[in-house]
Design a protein around this motif. Structure first.
Motif, mmCIF file in Angstrom:
data_model
loop_
_atom_site.group_PDB
_atom_site.id
_atom_site.type_symbol
_atom_site.label_atom_id
_atom_site.label_comp_id
_atom_site.label_asym_id
_atom_site.label_seq_id
_atom_site.Cartn_x
_atom_site.Cartn_y
_atom_site.Cartn_z
ATOM 1 N N GLU A 1 80.635 90.335 34.203
ATOM 2 C CA GLU A 1 79.881 90.510 33.363
ATOM 3 C C GLU A 1 78.357 91.243 34.014
ATOM 4 O OE1 GLU A 1 77.873 87.317 31.194
ATOM 5 O OE2 GLU A 1 79.784 85.993 32.170
ATOM 6 N N ARG A 2 77.790 92.688 33.241
ATOM 7 C CA ARG A 2 76.855 93.243 34.787
ATOM 8 C C ARG A 2 75.355 93.525 33.241
ATOM 9 N NH1 ARG A 2 81.102 95.274 36.924
ATOM 10 N NH2 ARG A 2 81.138 95.843 38.638
ATOM 11 N N PRO A 3 75.052 92.261 33.186
ATOM 12 C CA PRO A 3 73.417 92.133 32.263
ATOM 13 C C PRO A 3 72.925 92.093 33.191
ATOM 14 C CG PRO A 3 74.049 89.267 33.356
ATOM 15 C CD PRO A 3 75.216 90.829 33.487
ATOM 16 N N TYR B 1 77.365 76.024 38.321
ATOM 17 C CA TYR B 1 76.414 76.226 38.769
ATOM 18 C C TYR B 1 76.717 78.426 38.966
ATOM 19 C CZ TYR B 1 80.349 77.094 41.958
ATOM 20 O OH TYR B 1 81.853 77.854 42.722
ATOM 21 N N GLY B 2 75.628 78.691 39.245
ATOM 22 C CA GLY B 2 76.327 80.133 38.638
ATOM 23 C C GLY B 2 75.969 81.545 40.069
ATOM 24 N N ILE B 3 75.913 82.674 40.262
ATOM 25 C CA ILE B 3 76.483 82.881 41.154
ATOM 26 C C ILE B 3 76.174 84.547 41.171
ATOM 27 C CG2 ILE B 3 77.145 84.291 43.943
ATOM 28 C CD1 ILE B 3 78.522 80.946 43.974
ATOM 29 N N THR B 4 74.916 85.214 41.865
ATOM 30 C CA THR B 4 75.002 86.289 40.939
ATOM 31 C C THR B 4 75.072 87.643 42.002
ATOM 32 O OG1 THR B 4 72.362 85.853 40.315
ATOM 33 C CG2 THR B 4 74.404 85.775 39.343
ATOM 34 N N LEU B 5 74.952 89.040 41.683
ATOM 35 C CA LEU B 5 74.758 89.525 43.279
ATOM 36 C C LEU B 5 73.552 90.582 42.198
ATOM 37 C CD1 LEU B 5 75.518 91.203 45.607
ATOM 38 C CD2 LEU B 5 77.084 92.609 44.140
ATOM 39 N N GLN B 6 72.859 91.028 42.757
ATOM 40 C CA GLN B 6 71.960 92.125 42.642
ATOM 41 C C GLN B 6 70.742 92.264 43.784
ATOM 42 O OE1 GLN B 6 67.834 89.625 41.682
ATOM 43 N NE2 GLN B 6 67.074 91.343 41.588
ATOM 44 N N ARG B 7 71.085 94.008 43.360
ATOM 45 C CA ARG B 7 70.898 95.123 44.273
ATOM 46 C C ARG B 7 69.396 95.699 43.668
ATOM 47 N NH1 ARG B 7 76.351 97.838 46.111
ATOM 48 N NH2 ARG B 7 77.257 96.296 46.532
ATOM 49 N N GLY B 8 68.659 96.156 44.625
ATOM 50 C CA GLY B 8 66.953 96.728 44.223
ATOM 51 C C GLY B 8 66.177 96.398 45.987
ATOM 52 N N GLY C 1 64.855 94.714 33.628
ATOM 53 C CA GLY C 1 65.432 95.700 34.457
ATOM 54 C C GLY C 1 66.399 96.547 35.291
ATOM 55 N N LYS C 2 66.584 95.053 36.153
ATOM 56 C CA LYS C 2 67.153 95.470 36.954
ATOM 57 C C LYS C 2 68.726 95.032 36.601
ATOM 58 C CE LYS C 2 63.787 95.648 39.790
ATOM 59 N NZ LYS C 2 63.512 96.990 40.225
ATOM 60 N N GLN C 3 69.904 95.814 37.322
ATOM 61 C CA GLN C 3 71.050 95.337 36.828
ATOM 62 C C GLN C 3 71.966 94.106 38.036
ATOM 63 O OE1 GLN C 3 73.137 97.124 34.893
ATOM 64 N NE2 GLN C 3 74.711 95.742 35.009
ATOM 65 N N MET C 4 72.627 93.624 37.757
ATOM 66 C CA MET C 4 72.985 92.135 38.193
ATOM 67 C C MET C 4 74.049 92.199 38.103
ATOM 68 S SD MET C 4 69.502 90.657 38.745
ATOM 69 C CE MET C 4 70.709 88.819 38.740
ATOM 70 N N THR C 5 75.168 91.486 38.708
ATOM 71 C CA THR C 5 76.838 91.319 38.458
ATOM 72 C C THR C 5 76.952 90.068 38.682
ATOM 73 O OG1 THR C 5 76.585 93.462 39.460
ATOM 74 C CG2 THR C 5 78.503 92.036 39.856
ATOM 75 N N VAL C 6 77.015 89.040 38.041
ATOM 76 C CA VAL C 6 78.041 87.652 37.213
ATOM 77 C C VAL C 6 79.006 87.143 38.347
ATOM 78 C CG1 VAL C 6 78.126 85.811 36.475
ATOM 79 C CG2 VAL C 6 76.438 87.703 35.428
ATOM 80 N N ALA D 1 72.208 80.894 42.743
ATOM 81 C CA ALA D 1 72.643 81.793 43.908
ATOM 82 C C ALA D 1 72.824 82.908 43.626
ATOM 83 C CB ALA D 1 73.694 81.096 45.146
ATOM 84 N N PHE D 2 71.489 83.600 44.292
ATOM 85 C CA PHE D 2 71.762 84.929 44.305
ATOM 86 C C PHE D 2 71.188 86.013 45.499
ATOM 87 C CE2 PHE D 2 67.502 83.407 42.985
ATOM 88 C CZ PHE D 2 66.641 84.455 43.928
#
Length: 59
Positions: free
Chosen positions: A14-16, A35-42, A20-25, A58-59
């Motif tokens: 998923e890429r919500p 729990y949830g783990i996401t990747l955020q780049r910025g 305004g930031k792109q996240m990758t679930v 966790a991110f």
């Protein structure tokens, strides 16, 4: 509670957009059931705003 192993391929992520930031679930609460783990780049200092969930994150 025992959770089954799972693999999420890149085409299944998923890429919500969050503030305004792109996240990758990488692992959703629905998949892990706890729990949830996401990747955020910025840039420096970018992060999700203060918030809460009914699960660990966790991110």
């Amino acid at each position: 509670m025992m959770t089954s192993h799972f693999v999420v391929t890149p085409d299944q992520h998923e890429r919500p957009q969050v503030v305004g930031k792109q996240m990758t679930v990488l692992a959703s609460n629905a998949a892990t059931q706890s729990y949830g783990i996401t990747l955020q780049r910025g840039g420096k200092g970018t992060r999700p705003p203060p918030h809460s969930h009914d699960w660990d994150e966790a991110f």
